[in-house]
Design an enzyme around this catalytic site. Structure first.
Site, PDB file in Angstrom:
ATOM      1  CD  GLU A 161     -31.664   4.103   1.423  1.00 11.99           C
ATOM      2  OE1 GLU A 161     -31.305   3.164   0.706  1.00 11.99           O
ATOM      3  OE2 GLU A 161     -31.203   5.263   1.296  1.00 11.99           O
ATOM      4  CE  LYS A 173     -10.745   1.058  11.096  1.00 13.98           C
ATOM      5  NZ  LYS A 173     -11.575   1.541   9.981  1.00 13.98           N
ATOM      6  NE  ARG A 210      -4.278   1.658   1.895  1.00 13.30           N
ATOM      7  CZ  ARG A 210      -5.045   2.288   2.757  1.00 13.30           C
ATOM      8  NH1 ARG A 210      -4.698   2.390   4.005  1.00 13.30           N
ATOM      9  NH2 ARG A 210      -6.189   2.807   2.387  1.00 13.30           N
ATOM     10  CG  ASP A 235      -4.199 -12.045  17.027  1.00 17.43           C
ATOM     11  OD1 ASP A 235      -4.035 -11.658  18.194  1.00 17.43           O
ATOM     12  OD2 ASP A 235      -3.692 -11.474  16.038  1.00 17.43           O
ATOM     13  CG  ASP A 253     -10.745  -3.397   4.812  1.00 19.31           C
ATOM     14  OD1 ASP A 253     -11.132  -2.928   5.897  1.00 19.31           O
ATOM     15  OD2 ASP A 253      -9.606  -3.182   4.350  1.00 19.31           O
TER      16      ASP A 253
HETATM   17  C1  GLA Z   1      -7.967  -0.043   6.102  1.00 19.00           C
HETATM   18  C2  GLA Z   1      -9.134  -0.262   7.035  1.00 19.00           C
HETATM   19  C3  GLA Z   1     -10.303   0.558   6.590  1.00 19.00           C
HETATM   20  C4  GLA Z   1      -9.911   2.020   6.547  1.00 19.00           C
HETATM   21  C5  GLA Z   1      -8.698   2.221   5.659  1.00 19.00           C
HETATM   22  C6  GLA Z   1      -8.164   3.627   5.764  1.00 19.00           C
HETATM   23  O1  GLA Z   1      -8.224  -0.581   4.854  1.00 19.00           O
HETATM   24  O2  GLA Z   1      -9.459  -1.608   7.127  1.00 19.00           O
HETATM   25  O3  GLA Z   1     -11.409   0.367   7.460  1.00 19.00           O
HETATM   26  O4  GLA Z   1      -9.645   2.469   7.846  1.00 19.00           O
HETATM   27  O5  GLA Z   1      -7.650   1.330   6.009  1.00 19.00           O
HETATM   28  O6  GLA Z   1      -7.038   3.830   4.996  1.00 19.00           O
END
Ligand code: GLA
Length: 728
Positions: free
Chosen positions: A613, A475, A442, A533, A547
């Protein structure tokens, strides 16, 4: 309960429903004599047979004539290396003379109240544990192994860990240290592993053990999307609700190995631990190496019983959850709505819309720091990008809080972009061997978290951000696998320590966050579920599961994940359609039902939703709030096998007192002439009557044995949720 029987020398570990036993024999070999359904007052070493087997030699002290005693045929607690057992070794220690021999003999055992602790590593905890510590010593090298056993009687869980101590006079190089070895008499078993890849994590693969070694593991420096450090051994006929099975989960977030060997005599040995690939740990005289903990569950009543034991134990005795006793907040994350392209007003707009529908936590994802306008730059520069967010968090967070919401932040501390101030100043802080250009993932490199000064720098930068406003959640993401694993801080002969020191570095950082921000909720993430894990769960009580947010794919991903890990740990969000990963459209209702099998939230631009929605969102949020305790603390039942059953997937959460249940069902693609279906529920009290969705009454027995009539669904991917409440 742990019992030492002085008369016959057995150590017996009892949980509520299982028994585990070992015994040092006359030669000091620590035999494994039993692990299975509970047995009391037995010395099961009498099942062990001795015979002269060709090419299975005997230890020297047996003399030349007794050929019936061989390490190669005996079930053992921690197998030796190179001294006559030709099956998988538990540890390999290269001595100063270059030999790789390790013979471990019993040197004493101790039973203690409470649970042992492991320095710098995740571990189960709690007051009601007992510990057995057994010392084994190699009479020739001074190497000592301390085998640690923790007994959580209530949850039928036994933990294992190992310390290797160099009590000799010379430095030793550890080449392999498994966390446990588990020998089974009889190898007529299936091995179940949980495999996949990015956006398709943890699909169970079940196959009979064939002769030889079968392994899964990770060489990625993380536990990985590809294979999970959780495996099951079970009988060929073991099913969801019947038969014997053994689950083993390693509390480790780096490269791991799980190997099962079916031997020539049709026995089985399971070992699990840090992957030996590029592992070599220098142990000077007096030093100790501690291997990560593993958790074992034996279930006499099938896979479902095993799952529920892991769920209870993880919930109660592994998660350090700042929300314990409370519901986790419903969150909205801006990633799928904005990616890197936002400013403060856009974020506040998303948060305002979400708050008006009952969402409680706004999470600002990637793109808020340094020069992070795409994934090409900025990682490592943990200062707020004032072009996007003038005034920093000090200005943004009060606007979010004014909406009555909590505020959360995305970080990816282990990484560095080449286009960053940090990399320009400290290029040697990235993992990479001199003169060899690193592989990118990445477009980013990996910071050398084995180095304290690197961690300190990142931690201080993060602290400044976290202290600049009231941050309720982070996160912690990690978006590539490790390559070019070489540290500028270690000499050539210690480079084999870097993979593991890196993991210890990650744990150190997470522990500091825990210490300094005890009320902050942490969510783990690695491109979704690349580091899902039991080790991470000790630090981050919830982990973004994948994702892939497609509701239909999530049915299998979440079901595979939930074989070991409870719903309250599984990050699951409703996202927009067509889905970014699959292009599939599913109804909003269905996406909500699926995301409710985890820590619920949203990951879409609510301002683009229709009024209908939004009304659905409002209802979903309320339903989740009402049912969160049941989902997070209830017992989980798989009602169908979504890997095979294509018509519908169903699962159920039942409160511990069995007075409430939530049943969720999602159909596959539409088909004509649907059969008339009745869904059989599980885990209810057969003697009680339950009111379903506030309407009709059904008997618990009838719902379990005859079933609940399903409507004749029209259209693809429909969902129903049934809330059951006992009336008597
Ligand atoms: C990863 C995470 C996503 C998001 C992107 C941001 O892919 O799993 O949820 O936070 O990075 O770059």
């Amino acid at each position: 309960m742990i019992v030492y029987d002085k008369g016959n020398g057995t150590y017996t570990l009892h949980t509520r429903r299982t028994t585990y036993q070992m015994k040092a024999d006359a030669h000091g070999v620590l035999l494994h004599t039993y692990y299975g359904p509970r047995l009391d007052g037995e010395d099961l070493s009498r099942l062990i047979q001795y015979a002269d087997r060709g090419f299975s030699g005997s230890p020297n002290e047996l003399g030349r004539t007794d050929r019936t005693y061989s390490l190669d045929t005996l079930p053992q607690e921690y197998s030796t290396c190179g001294v006559g057992d030709f099956r998988l070794p538990s540890a390999e220690a290269e001595q100063a003379d270059g030999s790789l021999l390790l013979d471990l003999r019993f040197a004493g055992g101790e039973i203690r109240a409470g649970k042992y602790a492991l320095e710098g590593l995740p571990a189960f905890f709690g007051d009601s544990w007992e510990t057995l510590s057994v010392r084994l010593r190699d009479p020739h090298s001074g190497m000592e192994a301390e085998l640690l056993y923790g007994v959580d009687e209530e949850d039928d869980l036994i933990t294992r860990a190992v310390r290797l101590i160099n009590r000799g006079k010379e430095t030793v190089r550890l080449r392999r240290v498994m966390s446990f070895c588990l020998d089974f008499r009889g190898a007529d078993m299936d091995l179940i592993t949980f495999d996949g890849g990015h956006v398709r994590e943890r699909r169970p693969a079940r196959a009979p053990l064939r002769p030889g070694v079968q392994s899964v593991g990770s060489l990625r420096g993380t536990s990985s999307h590809q294979h999970n450090p959780f495996v099951i051994l079970c009988g060929h006929d073991t099913g969801e609700d019947h038969g014997l099975c053994y689950g083993a989960a390693l509390l480790y977030s780096g490269g791991f190995l799980a190997s099962a060997e079916r031997s020539q005599f049709e026995d089985c040995r399971l070992v699990m631990g840090i992957h030996p690939h590029h592992f070599c740990w220098t142990l000077a005289p007096g030093e100790t190496f501690t291997a990560p903990e593993a958790a074992l569950v034996c279930s006499p009543d099938g896979l479902a019983g095993m799952t529920r034991c892991f769920h209870r134990a993880i919930r109660e005795r592994l998660l350090r959850d700042p929300c314990r006793g409370r519901r986790r907040p419903v969150l909205i994350n801006n990633w799928e709505a904005t990616e890197f392209h936002f400013d403060a007003d856009r974020l506040v707009g998303i948060a305002r819309e979400a708050a008006s529908l009952g969402v409680e936590l706004f999470v600002m994802d990637d793109g808020w720091f340094g020069s992070r306008d795409s994934d090409m730059s900025g990682l490592g520069d943990w200062t707020v990008n004032e072009k996007k967010l003038p005034g920093g968090l000090e200005a943004l967070v009060p606007r979010i809080k004014a909406l009555g919401m909590q505020f959360g932040l995305w970080i990816e501390p282990e990484m560095v972009s080449e286009d960053s101030e940090l990399y320009r100043t400290h290029p040697d802080w990235a993992l990479g061997a001199p003169g060899r250009p690193q592989a990118r993932g990445r477009a980013q490199l990996v910071l050398d978290f084995s180095r304290r000064e690197v961690r300190d720098h990142i931690y201080e930068a993060l602290r400044r951000v976290l202290d600049s406003a009231e941050v309720d959640y982070i996160k912690w993401d990690m978006n590539r696998s490790l390559s070019d694993v070489w540290s500028a801080a270690l000499p050539a002969d210690r480079q084999g320590e870097v993979y593991h020191r890196y993991v210890l570095g990650v744990y150190d950082m997470l522990e500091r966050l825990h210490r300094d921000y005890p009320a902050m909720l942490m969510e783990g993430c690695s491109g979704g579920g690349g580091r899902f894990d039991a080790g991470m769960l000790y630090y981050t009580p919830q982990i973004w599961c994948s994702d892939n947010t497609d509701a239909i794919d999530r049915l299998t991903i979440q079901c595979g994940t939930a074989f070991c890990y409870p719903a309250g740990t599984i990050g699951a969000h409703v996202s927009a359609v067509p889905n970014a990963q699959t292009g599939r459209c599913t109804p909003m209702e269905t996406r909500g039902v699926v995301a409710m099998c985890g820590t619920f939230g949203y990951e879409l631009d609510l301002s683009r939703c229709t009024p209908e929605e939004k009304e659905t969102v409002r209802r979903q949020v309320q339903t989740y709030k009402d049912r969160a305790r049941l989902i997070q603390e209830g017992d989980y039942y798989r009602l169908t096998d979504p890997f095979y059953e294509e018509r519908y997937a169903a699962w159920e959460h039942v409160s511990p007192d069995r007075r409430e249940a939530l049943v969720s069902l999602v159909t596959g693609s539409a088909r004509a002439a649907m059969p008339f279906l009745a869904l059989r529920l599980k885990g209810l009290d057969p003697a009680r009557r339950y009111r379903v969705n506030g309407g009709e009454l059904f008997g618990g027995a009838a719902l379990m044995y005859a079933g609940y009539p399903l409507p004749l669904f029209q259209g693809d991917y429909q969902a129903v949720q049934l809330y059951l409440e006992a009336v008597d």
